[in-house]
Design a protein around this motif. Structure first.
Motif, PDB file in Angstrom:
ATOM      1  N   LEU A  58       0.851  -1.178   0.000  1.00  0.00           N
ATOM      2  CA  LEU A  58       0.000   0.000   0.000  1.00  0.00           C
ATOM      3  C   LEU A  58       0.890   1.232   0.000  1.00  0.00           C
ATOM      4  O   LEU A  58       1.538   1.550   1.007  1.00  0.00           O
TER       5      LEU A  58
ATOM      6  N   THR B  83      -5.176  -2.488  -3.643  1.00  0.00           N
ATOM      7  CA  THR B  83      -6.381  -1.692  -3.851  1.00  0.00           C
ATOM      8  C   THR B  83      -7.401  -2.475  -4.671  1.00  0.00           C
ATOM      9  O   THR B  83      -7.052  -3.409  -5.408  1.00  0.00           O
TER      10      THR B  83
ATOM     11  N   PHE C  13     -11.199   2.993   2.783  1.00  0.00           N
ATOM     12  CA  PHE C  13     -10.665   1.674   3.077  1.00  0.00           C
ATOM     13  C   PHE C  13     -11.804   0.702   3.375  1.00  0.00           C
ATOM     14  O   PHE C  13     -12.919   1.103   3.713  1.00  0.00           O
TER      15      PHE C  13
ATOM     16  N   ARG D 218      -8.721  -1.668   7.838  1.00  0.00           N
ATOM     17  CA  ARG D 218      -8.079  -1.173   6.614  1.00  0.00           C
ATOM     18  C   ARG D 218      -7.325  -2.304   5.918  1.00  0.00           C
ATOM     19  O   ARG D 218      -6.137  -2.198   5.597  1.00  0.00           O
TER      20      ARG D 218
ATOM     21  N   ARG E 109      -7.433  -0.907   0.318  1.00  0.00           N
ATOM     22  CA  ARG E 109      -7.857   0.462   0.006  1.00  0.00           C
ATOM     23  C   ARG E 109      -8.735   0.486  -1.223  1.00  0.00           C
ATOM     24  O   ARG E 109      -8.533  -0.293  -2.167  1.00  0.00           O
TER      25      ARG E 109
END
Length: 360
Positions: free
Chosen positions: A57, A265, A332, A353, A356
């Motif tokens: 990330l 993501t 998130f 989280r 994302r």
């Protein structure tokens, strides 16, 4: 301007294109001892092609990756494991094809963001395989595929869990120094202390156990690592029973297979399917695992939304979910998964989280 313009003081703009990282890698060894063979030409069908993803990330800056793969000790020769090749050092997630000598036990290691040390030992058959490092979610786990077991020997439990695991169940990280203080262990509701009380190998400890059956509860309530986005906040609680004469502890494992990018993501507003595997350690006669529940949160765990989990086979469940619009979240997605068996063994894991969301 012309190239000579720089000499005359004019501005010259040079544009470079391409990737700063190699799109392929070769790790090859010749299985010869004390002498070179007569044929040192590799044929393509003797290689394993491993499509490898390096995930991280990138929270404001590209993560650093420091990777090395070398033959396991005595796999090819007694010394070449430490001199097989130099380690690679780069920044930013990527996916590439890595070609390795097939059927050789390789020791693989990756230092991610100068914080988390991943490791694995494995061999690859000829053909094509896939793997990934740091793929979300990163959380404590049961290192079954790494060949590590939590067992009972007489009246002593030897707990050997992984401080962190990722989307590839063969990968193990011992954890982060000092994280033992975020663990707690109890027996029949009576606190026993931390696991371990000190040291780097988090979730590794030996515990005295009574002869009669008792219920143990181990909790790892980990904060994120300061200054790094590799490890999110998580809380994992394992409940398991044990009695004298039972060798393998009935600890339940959760394995995640999420379709995240190398930046960990997923696009907001899209329909997504992912898998969650549930299983005991091998050798546990504790009955089938059921009561699998999956929930998602878009506000760091303040509220949770149930997600439908459909059994795909004996130990895997498929979750279908439409990712919310980006504006309706904090950017998130957090995950909460739980499972149990008829004998009271259970696991509950929250990963805040976990991945994302990005705009469509």
């Amino acid at each position: 301007p012309s190239p000579r313009g720089a000499v005359r003081g004019e501005t010259v703009r040079v544009t470079l294109s391409g990737s700063p990282h190699a799109t392929y890698l070769y790790d090859l060894v010749f299985r010869e001892r004390d002498a070179l063979g007569t044929n040192l030409i590799y044929q393509p069908d003797r290689l394993a092609g491993v499509r490898t993803g390096y995930h991280g990330l990138d929270a404001g800056r590209p993560q650093r990756f420091f990777a090395k793969r070398f033959p396991a000790v005595d796999a090819v020769c007694g010394y070449c494991g430490v001199v097989a090749r130099e380690a690679e050092d780069w920044h930013g997630g990527l996916t590439r094809m890595e070609y390795v000598t097939a059927h050789v036990p390789w020791r693989e290691s990756l230092l991610q963001d100068s914080r988390v040390q991943w490791s694995a030992t494995r061999s690859y058959p000829p053909g094509t395989a896939t793997t990934s490092w740091g793929r979300a979610p990163v959380a404590p786990g049961v290192p079954i595929e790494a060949g590590i077991r939590s067992v009972r020997d007489g009246d002593r439990l030897h707990i050997r869990l992984a401080g962190f695991t990722d989307g590839d169940p063969t990968h193990v990280s011992n954890g982060f120094f000092g994280y033992g203080r975020y663990t707690s262990l109890s027996r029949d509701g009576v606190p026993l202390g931390q696991c371990p009380p000190f040291g780097f190998s988090v979730l590794t400890c030996d515990v005295a156990a009574p002869a009669d059956r008792a219920t143990f509860t181990l909790t790892a309530d980990f904060p994120p690592i300061v200054g790094s986005a590799v490890v999110p906040r998580s809380k994992t609680t394992w409940t398991f029973t044990s009695a004298r004469g039972e060798a393998v502890l009935p600890i339940i494992d959760l394995d995640y297979d999420l379709p995240v990018s190398t930046g960990n993501t997923i696009r907001a507003g899209t329909m997504t399917s992912f898998r969650i595997g549930v299983r005991h350690q091998p050798g546990v006669p504790a009955g089938p695992i059921g009561n699998v529940s999956v929930r998602a949160s878009y506000d760091d765990g303040s509220t949770w939304v149930p997600l439908p989990a459909e059994r795909d086979d004996g130990r895997e469940y498929v979750v279908h979910v439409r990712q919310p619009d980006l504006a309706s979240t904090n950017g998130f997605v957090s995950l909460r998964a739980s499972a149990s068996d008829p004998r009271g063994n259970a696991v509950v894991q929250e990963v805040i989280r976990a991945y994302r969301l990005v705009a469509e």
